[in-house]
Motif scaffolding. Sequence first.
Motif, PDB file in Angstrom:
ATOM      1  N   PRO A  54      -2.291  -2.896   2.273  1.00 35.58           N
ATOM      2  CA  PRO A  54      -3.021  -1.557   1.783  1.00 35.58           C
ATOM      3  C   PRO A  54      -4.511  -1.978   1.168  1.00 35.58           C
ATOM      4  O   PRO A  54      -5.231  -1.162   0.927  1.00 35.58           O
ATOM      5  N   TRP A  56      -1.209 -13.024  -4.464  1.00 39.19           N
ATOM      6  CA  TRP A  56      -1.031 -14.330  -4.755  1.00 39.19           C
ATOM      7  C   TRP A  56      -0.530 -15.193  -3.706  1.00 39.19           C
ATOM      8  O   TRP A  56      -1.154 -16.157  -3.204  1.00 39.19           O
ATOM      9  N   ALA A  84       0.235 -14.403  -0.396  1.00 41.47           N
ATOM     10  CA  ALA A  84      -0.253 -14.426   1.010  1.00 41.47           C
ATOM     11  C   ALA A  84      -1.583 -14.999   0.920  1.00 41.47           C
ATOM     12  O   ALA A  84      -2.280 -15.750   1.940  1.00 41.47           O
ATOM     13  N   ASP A 128       6.774 -12.280  -5.509  1.00 43.48           N
ATOM     14  CA  ASP A 128       7.665 -11.400  -6.470  1.00 43.48           C
ATOM     15  C   ASP A 128       8.702 -10.605  -5.761  1.00 43.48           C
ATOM     16  O   ASP A 128       9.542 -10.069  -6.257  1.00 43.48           O
ATOM     17  N   TYR A 165      -8.234 -20.497 -16.177  1.00 40.81           N
ATOM     18  CA  TYR A 165      -8.354 -19.335 -15.339  1.00 40.81           C
ATOM     19  C   TYR A 165      -9.799 -19.453 -14.534  1.00 40.81           C
ATOM     20  O   TYR A 165      -9.693 -18.936 -13.386  1.00 40.81           O
ATOM     21  N   VAL A 202       4.756  -9.000  -0.177  1.00 40.87           N
ATOM     22  CA  VAL A 202       4.290  -7.644  -0.605  1.00 40.87           C
ATOM     23  C   VAL A 202       4.590  -7.233  -2.091  1.00 40.87           C
ATOM     24  O   VAL A 202       4.080  -6.536  -2.701  1.00 40.87           O
ATOM     25  N   ALA A 251      -3.848  -1.468   5.937  1.00 33.17           N
ATOM     26  CA  ALA A 251      -2.690  -0.648   6.133  1.00 33.17           C
ATOM     27  C   ALA A 251      -1.395  -1.036   5.281  1.00 33.17           C
ATOM     28  O   ALA A 251      -1.366  -2.175   4.842  1.00 33.17           O
ATOM     29  N   PRO A 283      -3.979 -12.251 -13.725  1.00 32.08           N
ATOM     30  CA  PRO A 283      -4.246 -12.796 -15.143  1.00 32.08           C
ATOM     31  C   PRO A 283      -5.375 -12.185 -15.998  1.00 32.08           C
ATOM     32  O   PRO A 283      -5.362 -11.963 -17.138  1.00 32.08           O
TER      33      PRO A 283
END
Length: 506
Positions: A73, A52, A54, A357, A476, A154, A116, A81
Amino acid sequence: RNFLQILGRTTLVTVLVSAGGFYYITQRDRTPGPQMPFDADKKTLVVLGSGWGATSLLSTLDTTDYNVVVISPKNFFLFTPLLPSVAVGTLNPRSIIQPTRYITRHKTRQVSVIEAEATDVDPINKTVTFMDNSEIKGNVSATTISYDYLVYGVGAEVQTFNIPGVKEHACFMKELADAERMQREFMDCVETAAFPGQDAKEVDRLLHMIVVGGGPTGIELSGELHDFLEDDLKSWYPELAGRIRITLVEALPSVLPMFSKQLIDYTESTFKESKIDIMTKTMVKEVKENAVVLQMPDKSIVEVPCGLVVWAAGNKGRKLTQDLMAKLPNDQKNRRGIEVDDFMRMKGASGIFAIGDCTATSYAPTAQVASQQGAYLARILHQMAKTDELEHRLAQLEALGRGVSSGTEEEQKKLKDETEDIASRLQKVKLRPFHYSHQGSLAYIGSDKAIADLPFMNGNFASGGVTTYLFWRSAYLSTLFSLRNRTLVATDWLKVKIFGRDVSRE
Ligand code: FAD
Ligand code: NAI
């Protein structure tokens, strides 16, 4: 008759224009044009993550300001959601993901996207080490690059509190693979219960689904499971459907502590009608292969047989985050995550910004917060790039000024004017701190009902029911990042309405 003709023609023209517009937009999105190459004079901005925070940053960022490298990755963005809807087959997994390249290929300057996992961040030497953790590897699968600025987004990982058996026997509800696994295991329980000769006790065990955690994830998942049971399983497994039980276990005295009291009551009464059992003040102490061990409100220990356990008991910081924080022990002491200042700068580090987060702020760890932080940071980075340009020009002018003391009066005045102008513009540059604007909390609770706590005229407007569910759906649908995802999700909803959910087990 005239009126009908006009109406018919107007409708036809509207349909044709909309279809043409839709076709034009989708084709334009599918064929991005050439991009500016990397510029050796620009600073390198490394972005860790494609979630979210990035993705919101990348959508807003002016990529002409930097050479941007994204490392994650997952080479896609996941619209979390709607993840519980994937777990019961309401939505196709591919409908709620968006490849990161679909965003970066539309930026003005090229962006390097690397699939990665970052394994080390060195805040002193300003480097990131990352490795290819996918199944197929080439000659090189690990390397280190330098950054001028790092955006650290991340996210977090599932919190198990080291409770025995959770990792081994429970399904999580965090990644796309978790939802797909849960769907497979749930259908496996149902098919195994249908195996001839299964005794009644074993059938009841196999058909008992336990959801751990009464936060929004656990609630939404329980609601979706109930819908699957009512709308589909009752038709295809009439002999078993009545024996399927859903139990939600929550350690605290109530579910959904972030919602207002009236919505908590509404959710509890809806669950009661839906025959979803809520066990509050009850803590899971162990997850076994065929049962969960519960500590009841009176502290007694009870073992409850079950077929499936879904673990939705919250999040904790990733190891990469803990390692990074350990490198800055004087400034990073918060166990909840990375401490940042009002401009999302990681305390104690130079050139690192952290969003979402993985941070410890006064805001809840939600998509709303992460995406606002991402968009904010994109604006700040643009402002910083412009400031860098001005400072660079000022240094050039000052050097020129020293050299043109012998120049004409006019030349000297021009130089002086430009120097003064840039110096005053630089003085006016002021970074604004991050300000979070809460748009409200929404959650789906099953039976075509949702709950919403919305900010309204300095107060709060709480609503629950079918109308709120329609609002939930449209909110949404409009929040999805692309027309492609909106179309796929809307089509999935329509398909389920017409044909029901698929009960095949992949
Ligand atoms: P994430 O979105 O988790 O992204 C982290 C990214 O980092 C991922 O791309 C990941 O692949 C990548 N990454 C991981 N490790 C590495 C590494 N070593 N190197 C590089 N990259 C790495 N919030 C709401 O506001 N509303 C909701 O309705 C809502 N519903 C939710 C439903 C579910 C089922 C879940 C699980 C969460 C929900 N949330 C909701 C919470 C929301 O998803 C998170 O708060 C949000 O995803 C946080 O964004 P983020 O960018 O910090 O992390
Ligand atoms: P959460 O942290 O909100 O809830 C987890 C719950 O599990 C807690 O209530 C906790 O008391 C309980 N728990 C922990 N250990 C337990 C145990 N051993 N036994 C029984 N219960 C136990 O986690 P969730 O729901 O995954 O949400 C994470 C974040 O994502 C939150 O910030 C939430 O607001 C956000 N989110 C928002 C949604 C929405 O707005 N619709 C939907 C999903 C998540």
